[in-house]
Design a protein around this motif. Structure first.
Motif, PDB file in Angstrom:
ATOM      1  N   HIS A 222      37.564 -43.890 -13.815  1.00  0.00           N
ATOM      2  CA  HIS A 222      38.364 -43.210 -12.797  1.00  0.00           C
ATOM      3  C   HIS A 222      39.339 -42.213 -13.432  1.00  0.00           C
ATOM      4  CE1 HIS A 222      37.003 -46.226  -9.846  1.00  0.00           C
ATOM      5  NE2 HIS A 222      37.153 -47.094 -10.837  1.00  0.00           N
ATOM      6  N   ASN A 223      39.714 -41.220 -12.620  1.00  0.00           N
ATOM      7  CA  ASN A 223      40.724 -40.237 -13.015  1.00  0.00           C
ATOM      8  C   ASN A 223      40.373 -39.560 -14.339  1.00  0.00           C
ATOM      9  OD1 ASN A 223      42.427 -40.756 -10.741  1.00  0.00           O
ATOM     10  ND2 ASN A 223      43.149 -42.615 -11.758  1.00  0.00           N
ATOM     11  N   ARG A 224      39.155 -39.022 -14.391  1.00  0.00           N
ATOM     12  CA  ARG A 224      38.692 -38.313 -15.573  1.00  0.00           C
ATOM     13  C   ARG A 224      38.481 -36.839 -15.254  1.00  0.00           C
ATOM     14  NH1 ARG A 224      36.765 -41.433 -19.695  1.00  0.00           N
ATOM     15  NH2 ARG A 224      37.156 -39.479 -20.838  1.00  0.00           N
ATOM     16  N   ALA A 225      38.761 -36.008 -16.236  1.00  0.00           N
ATOM     17  CA  ALA A 225      38.564 -34.564 -16.097  1.00  0.00           C
ATOM     18  C   ALA A 225      37.151 -34.224 -16.559  1.00  0.00           C
ATOM     19  CB  ALA A 225      39.605 -33.810 -16.912  1.00  0.00           C
ATOM     20  N   ILE A 226      36.196 -34.384 -15.671  1.00  0.00           N
ATOM     21  CA  ILE A 226      34.783 -34.135 -15.980  1.00  0.00           C
ATOM     22  C   ILE A 226      34.454 -32.676 -15.694  1.00  0.00           C
ATOM     23  CG2 ILE A 226      32.411 -34.693 -15.326  1.00  0.00           C
ATOM     24  CD1 ILE A 226      33.414 -37.516 -14.639  1.00  0.00           C
ATOM     25  N   THR A 227      33.798 -32.015 -16.650  1.00  0.00           N
ATOM     26  CA  THR A 227      33.434 -30.611 -16.470  1.00  0.00           C
ATOM     27  C   THR A 227      31.944 -30.421 -16.186  1.00  0.00           C
ATOM     28  OG1 THR A 227      33.115 -30.311 -18.855  1.00  0.00           O
ATOM     29  CG2 THR A 227      35.312 -29.859 -17.963  1.00  0.00           C
ATOM     30  N   GLU A 228      31.112 -31.338 -16.697  1.00  0.00           N
ATOM     31  CA  GLU A 228      29.668 -31.170 -16.527  1.00  0.00           C
ATOM     32  C   GLU A 228      28.957 -32.501 -16.742  1.00  0.00           C
ATOM     33  OE1 GLU A 228      27.826 -27.672 -18.397  1.00  0.00           O
ATOM     34  OE2 GLU A 228      26.261 -29.016 -19.181  1.00  0.00           O
ATOM     35  N   ILE A 229      27.896 -32.733 -15.971  1.00  0.00           N
ATOM     36  CA  ILE A 229      27.050 -33.910 -16.152  1.00  0.00           C
ATOM     37  C   ILE A 229      25.590 -33.454 -16.158  1.00  0.00           C
ATOM     38  CG2 ILE A 229      26.411 -36.194 -15.324  1.00  0.00           C
ATOM     39  CD1 ILE A 229      28.977 -36.295 -13.745  1.00  0.00           C
ATOM     40  N   LYS A 230      24.843 -33.962 -17.118  1.00  0.00           N
ATOM     41  CA  LYS A 230      23.406 -33.679 -17.180  1.00  0.00           C
ATOM     42  C   LYS A 230      22.649 -34.970 -16.949  1.00  0.00           C
ATOM     43  CE  LYS A 230      19.780 -31.766 -20.161  1.00  0.00           C
ATOM     44  NZ  LYS A 230      19.466 -31.175 -21.501  1.00  0.00           N
ATOM     45  N   TYR A 231      21.743 -34.953 -15.967  1.00  0.00           N
ATOM     46  CA  TYR A 231      20.922 -36.110 -15.628  1.00  0.00           C
ATOM     47  C   TYR A 231      19.467 -35.811 -15.978  1.00  0.00           C
ATOM     48  CZ  TYR A 231      24.869 -37.516 -12.625  1.00  0.00           C
ATOM     49  OH  TYR A 231      26.104 -37.869 -12.128  1.00  0.00           O
ATOM     50  N   GLN A 232      18.825 -36.739 -16.672  1.00  0.00           N
ATOM     51  CA  GLN A 232      17.409 -36.593 -16.958  1.00  0.00           C
ATOM     52  C   GLN A 232      16.795 -37.972 -17.196  1.00  0.00           C
ATOM     53  OE1 GLN A 232      16.858 -34.333 -20.575  1.00  0.00           O
ATOM     54  NE2 GLN A 232      18.522 -35.405 -21.605  1.00  0.00           N
ATOM     55  N   ILE A 233      15.467 -38.030 -17.187  1.00  0.00           N
ATOM     56  CA  ILE A 233      14.800 -39.292 -17.485  1.00  0.00           C
ATOM     57  C   ILE A 233      15.025 -39.621 -18.955  1.00  0.00           C
ATOM     58  CG2 ILE A 233      12.562 -40.443 -17.658  1.00  0.00           C
ATOM     59  CD1 ILE A 233      11.676 -38.860 -15.223  1.00  0.00           C
ATOM     60  N   ALA A 234      15.447 -40.848 -19.204  1.00  0.00           N
ATOM     61  CA  ALA A 234      15.788 -41.258 -20.562  1.00  0.00           C
ATOM     62  C   ALA A 234      14.538 -41.470 -21.411  1.00  0.00           C
ATOM     63  CB  ALA A 234      16.611 -42.543 -20.521  1.00  0.00           C
ATOM     64  N   LYS A 235      14.707 -41.324 -22.724  1.00  0.00           N
ATOM     65  CA  LYS A 235      13.635 -41.655 -23.653  1.00  0.00           C
ATOM     66  C   LYS A 235      13.407 -43.166 -23.664  1.00  0.00           C
ATOM     67  CE  LYS A 235      14.586 -37.712 -26.695  1.00  0.00           C
ATOM     68  NZ  LYS A 235      14.999 -37.304 -28.068  1.00  0.00           N
ATOM     69  N   GLU A 236      14.491 -43.920 -23.484  1.00  0.00           N
ATOM     70  CA  GLU A 236      14.387 -45.377 -23.452  1.00  0.00           C
ATOM     71  C   GLU A 236      13.811 -45.836 -22.109  1.00  0.00           C
ATOM     72  OE1 GLU A 236      18.132 -44.132 -25.713  1.00  0.00           O
ATOM     73  OE2 GLU A 236      17.109 -43.611 -23.839  1.00  0.00           O
ATOM     74  N   ARG A 237      13.224 -47.007 -22.110  1.00  0.00           N
ATOM     75  CA  ARG A 237      12.715 -47.631 -20.902  1.00  0.00           C
ATOM     76  C   ARG A 237      13.124 -49.089 -20.890  1.00  0.00           C
ATOM     77  NH1 ARG A 237       8.597 -44.696 -18.335  1.00  0.00           N
ATOM     78  NH2 ARG A 237       7.743 -46.577 -17.396  1.00  0.00           N
ATOM     79  N   ILE A 238      13.170 -49.676 -19.700  1.00  0.00           N
ATOM     80  CA  ILE A 238      13.419 -51.115 -19.599  1.00  0.00           C
ATOM     81  C   ILE A 238      12.084 -51.825 -19.468  1.00  0.00           C
ATOM     82  CG2 ILE A 238      13.719 -51.052 -17.077  1.00  0.00           C
ATOM     83  CD1 ILE A 238      15.763 -53.343 -17.425  1.00  0.00           C
ATOM     84  N   HIS A 239      11.965 -52.983 -20.134  1.00  0.00           N
ATOM     85  CA  HIS A 239      10.720 -53.746 -20.132  1.00  0.00           C
ATOM     86  C   HIS A 239      10.969 -55.108 -19.484  1.00  0.00           C
ATOM     87  CE1 HIS A 239       8.838 -50.867 -22.927  1.00  0.00           C
ATOM     88  NE2 HIS A 239      10.051 -50.791 -23.448  1.00  0.00           N
ATOM     89  N   PHE A 240      10.173 -55.421 -18.489  1.00  0.00           N
ATOM     90  CA  PHE A 240      10.234 -56.719 -17.835  1.00  0.00           C
ATOM     91  C   PHE A 240       9.028 -57.548 -18.258  1.00  0.00           C
ATOM     92  CE2 PHE A 240      12.789 -54.115 -14.995  1.00  0.00           C
ATOM     93  CZ  PHE A 240      13.863 -54.957 -14.697  1.00  0.00           C
TER      94      PHE A 240
END
Length: 267
Positions: A222-240
């Protein structure tokens, strides 16, 4: 790992006893299997605790309440689960994760997070104004309460409540949904969920402010000075760890439609 409810604590104790009796070693330091006892929130906690070893760990979910999307086993199936673990040969299914890279006005290097469900951006009691880019090409200017970017597995969570589509978890895609967008002569957005391909990414450039709230699954800052966010599919994956087939659409139907269907059949 289990949550703190009385039922989950009892199930966790019973499962530990059964696993020890079967000759398994229990550890929290460097596990090969992580068993979550509780609900989807408990499994999210487990995921973030062990997100640094995703290439060597598999997850199993045991549900102690209503059906969860990350929990293949119920609390009354412990004996069957232990039998499957005893016969384990490494079978698993993997799903995509969300890579979140955040730039702050107060630091030079971007911060990096992984999300299993979704990430949201808001401001404290104010609307946000952002420019949204897809593959570095300007797409739209957004103004409203916030935005939500979700994985396919997260599409049945908060994104769905915002009007997003339910995506099969095997899809390599991300979904952007708006949170109460403002649309008038000055501000105009697509006003529809956006699903992007695996070779694309979403960049959100924010208006200067120091009161942004960022969530990554159940974690928040909370209460952060965010200037930019980049969203993409991660190289990592979760395994069940998968010992039996759980049909995704049957799970969706049972979670969101089943009780209504049962009521109608009883008329």
């Amino acid at each position: 790992m289990g949550n703190t409810s009385e039922k989950s604590s009892q199930v966790t104790a019973d499962l530990k006893r059964k696993l020890l009796a079967a000759g398994h070693e229990l550890t929290t330091a460097d596990p090969q299997l992580v068993v979550s006892v509780g609900g989807d929130g408990t499994l999210l906690n487990c995921f973030h605790r062990y997100s640094h070893i995703l290439d060597t760990v598999r997850f199993i979910g045991v549900h102690t309440g209503h059906l969860g999307f990350y929990t293949d086993w119920r609390d009354y199936e412990l004996d069957d689960l232990v039998k499957e673990i005893n016969a384990d040969v490494g079978q698993s299914v993997s799903y995509p994760l969300l890579d979140v890279q955040v730039k702050y006005a107060t630091q030079k290097e971007a911060s990096h997070f992984l999300s299993l469900n979704e990430s949201t951006l808001r401001r404290n009691a104010l609307t946000i104004k952002t420019d949204i880019y897809i593959r570095d090409a300007f797409f739209e200017s957004f103004r409203g309460d916030g935005i939500c970017v979700a994985t396919p597995t997260g599409s049945t969570a908060y994104s769905k409540s915002l009007g997003g589509a339910v995506l099969h978890p095997r899809l390599e895609a991300l979904q952007l949904t708006e949170i109460a967008s403002i649309n008038n002569r000055v501000f105009r957005t697509l006003s529809s969920p956006i699903v992007i391909a695996p070779d694309e990414w979403i960049t959100v450039k924010t208006q200067t402010a120091a009161d942004y709230t960022l969530t990554v699954d159940q974690l928040s800052s909370h209460n952060r000075a965010i200037t930019e966010i980049k969203y993409q599919i991660a190289k990592e994956r979760i395994h069940f760890a998968k010992y039996r087939h759980m049909h995704f659409w049957s799970r969706v139907e049972d979670s969101f439609i089943g009780s209504i269907r049962e009521q109608n059949n009883g008329l």
